[in-house]
Design a protein around this motif. Sequence first.
Motif, PDB file in Angstrom:
ATOM      1  N   HIS A   1      39.907   7.714  35.144  1.00  0.00           N
ATOM      2  CA  HIS A   1      38.724   8.690  35.489  1.00  0.00           C
ATOM      3  C   HIS A   1      38.686   9.968  34.984  1.00  0.00           C
ATOM      4  N   GLY A   2      37.986  10.661  35.134  1.00  0.00           N
ATOM      5  CA  GLY A   2      37.966  12.241  34.341  1.00  0.00           C
ATOM      6  C   GLY A   2      39.258  12.758  34.088  1.00  0.00           C
TER       7      GLY A   2
ATOM      8  N   ARG B   1      45.896  12.272  32.610  1.00  0.00           N
ATOM      9  CA  ARG B   1      45.805  10.827  31.796  1.00  0.00           C
ATOM     10  C   ARG B   1      46.817   9.801  32.476  1.00  0.00           C
ATOM     11  N   CYS B   2      46.476   8.597  31.940  1.00  0.00           N
ATOM     12  CA  CYS B   2      47.365   7.459  32.603  1.00  0.00           C
ATOM     13  C   CYS B   2      48.876   7.779  32.376  1.00  0.00           C
ATOM     14  N   ASP B   3      49.422   7.544  33.378  1.00  0.00           N
ATOM     15  CA  ASP B   3      50.938   7.820  33.766  1.00  0.00           C
ATOM     16  C   ASP B   3      51.694   7.119  32.417  1.00  0.00           C
ATOM     17  N   SER B   4      52.463   8.034  31.514  1.00  0.00           N
ATOM     18  CA  SER B   4      53.145   7.635  30.480  1.00  0.00           C
ATOM     19  C   SER B   4      54.491   6.662  30.838  1.00  0.00           C
TER      20      SER B   4
ATOM     21  N   GLU C   1      45.960   3.184  39.626  1.00  0.00           N
ATOM     22  CA  GLU C   1      45.097   4.529  39.411  1.00  0.00           C
ATOM     23  C   GLU C   1      46.319   5.731  39.215  1.00  0.00           C
ATOM     24  N   ARG C   2      47.360   5.261  38.595  1.00  0.00           N
ATOM     25  CA  ARG C   2      48.435   6.377  38.525  1.00  0.00           C
ATOM     26  C   ARG C   2      48.261   7.231  37.321  1.00  0.00           C
TER      27      ARG C   2
ATOM     28  N   LEU D   1      53.603  12.179  43.573  1.00  0.00           N
ATOM     29  CA  LEU D   1      52.115  12.611  43.675  1.00  0.00           C
ATOM     30  C   LEU D   1      51.501  12.371  42.585  1.00  0.00           C
ATOM     31  N   PHE D   2      50.234  11.582  42.800  1.00  0.00           N
ATOM     32  CA  PHE D   2      49.365  11.364  41.763  1.00  0.00           C
ATOM     33  C   PHE D   2      47.999  12.019  41.963  1.00  0.00           C
TER      34      PHE D   2
END
Lengths: 155, 499
Positions: free
Chosen positions: B363-364, B380-383, B390-391, B428-429
Amino acid sequence: VISQGKVVEDFSEFARSAEPRLRQALCSRFGVEAGREATAEAMAVAWEHWSLIRTYDNPVGYLFGVGRNKAQGSYRRRRVILWSTPDDAIPWVEPGLPQALALLSPNQRTVVLLLHCFEWTHAEVAALLGISRTTIQNHAERGMARLRHELGVNK
Amino acid sequence: MSVDLETQLRSYRKNFDSEAPAVDVPGRTDDLTLVLDTRPSARGAWRARRGLAVAMAAALLIVIVIGGVGLIPRPVANEPDPNSVPTNEPDPNSVPTNEPDPNSVPTNEPDPNSVPTNEPDPSSVQSNGWIALTVAQGTDVEAQGTDVDIWLVAFDQEPRRVIGTDTDTVDELCPAFSPDGRRVAYGRFDGQNAELAVAATDADGSVSDPIIFEVGDGLPPPCPVWSPDGSQVAFGVGRTSPINPTTSAAGSEVWIVTLSDNEVTVLPDLLATDVEWSPDGSLLAIASGADQVNPGNVLHDGRIYLYAPGSGTMRSIDATLGATALTWAPDGRRIAYQGAAELRVIDVETEQQDVLDTYSALHGIGPVWSPDGEWIVYQRCDSTTGCGGERHEVVLVPASDSPDGAEGAGEVVIHAFVETADGARANLFPFRVTWSPDGRYLLYVAWGGPMPYSGVAAVPIDPDTPTVVLTDQPGVVAYDGYDESTFVPIQTWGTRASN
């Protein structure tokens, strides 16, 4: 390239037909004073952007939105004051009609006046407001029902 | 004699043209400058309005003398003057109408003893202590959208609902504190009508009854952004939205409301996905999104438009194709924006731009410049785990050019943790991330940890300072406005101007 003279002529022709309709619609919604001011604003926008607006399918509907936004932003809390009833009208007009019309919702009042006072068609009102004919009919029926209730008439 | 109502209405038309005569219509080539073959801008409308101002003033004066015009008075601190003549001209000398009260004492300043690694300018901005959030009533995520209200929370205060009730059937959302921290602007939506509301707030967290500005029928609620001097708020008025998903974007606008006189400046033909004022208030930046975000919405051309209220002019930065969310640098010379899978920074004068980072996201990414100008935060997406569930992870990117010029050089990835009730450490995300006014904390609207669905947490920049979960109640709405908005609400953590 269009000459300026042609542009002015083109716009003048549009204004002759559009201004009365915009004024009818905006005065019905907001009352005489705010409605005329909103009409003036909308026509000013139309002139300034005529090269673009002239290409729109429904320029009057677009300009009604411009005028409505203007009036809603500046005059939301102003009481709606419509024009007076004619003293010598035949057929006779109930003197309390403007006050009763002011009690309707903005959409109901706009629809009732455009349909029954200014005798627009359902399609014309629907195009102006950007809503379906069914919704127009609902506004008209509910508006007329409330008017009859407020005026104490049954037909 | 009884006459049927339809007949009376036809007869009622008789006085219309005499009492509501035709208005003066422009059309002479010498009374206005006609802009041919360009997109509309507000500049011309302003010129036109100036020309109409004298006539409007006379009309208003007549109305005032005859019977008076007036707004229904409501108990607000910044009551607009109904007698003012709308000129649509922002006053360049305008000052905030609500000066900060030097006697007001913030009840909940962040711990002054914590030592941030990212030291902000202490003379710039302080917090008024309160953080506004939007909460959908209900006990689980499924209840979101039933009735949305606005709550306040602080470091030392339990969350409390301050705007809305369980039974008002009105969504109140998108809260934004004025720069002086004494007013809050927000959007209202009753299922049909969208309105802007502005209410006064007190140091104790109480909120007065608002003054209301009607936006229109069938439109999404506005998400206002305050100008730096607190005299205006701006927001997008999108014609297509989750409320009207099949409606064309045509006719979408950006509104600027001047609060001192209720004047609305309408910038036509803009479907804004983000709006933000430059730090000095001289420009309003408008991101117009990308077609791939909302396919078919032709107004989403991805440019950034810069509107100058002082002159009424607007220009576009054409090199920013795909811009959906943006943030100004504190120096007012650059804008960082979310482009197509890239975080970019562009100089608003030279239009030279750099790619700071590339990313993947669900998402944004919501870039927000830090108050001291050193960092840009985005997500951004969790590396480490990927985007499953949706992490996202939060990233701090140096705002200046990296020494080696490589994308992502010098970035700091922040993984925030909280301790759960059983003593375990949990991630926490973020849904949205922004900065505290002093730059010491990142404010998360988040999930994870003890917050199965949602919550709000203050994550310190200083890794030695613990994260503070401000509320873990269900229903905290991660978006502002409705789903299509991609921007980050940057004015939910109240500020208080320094003296």
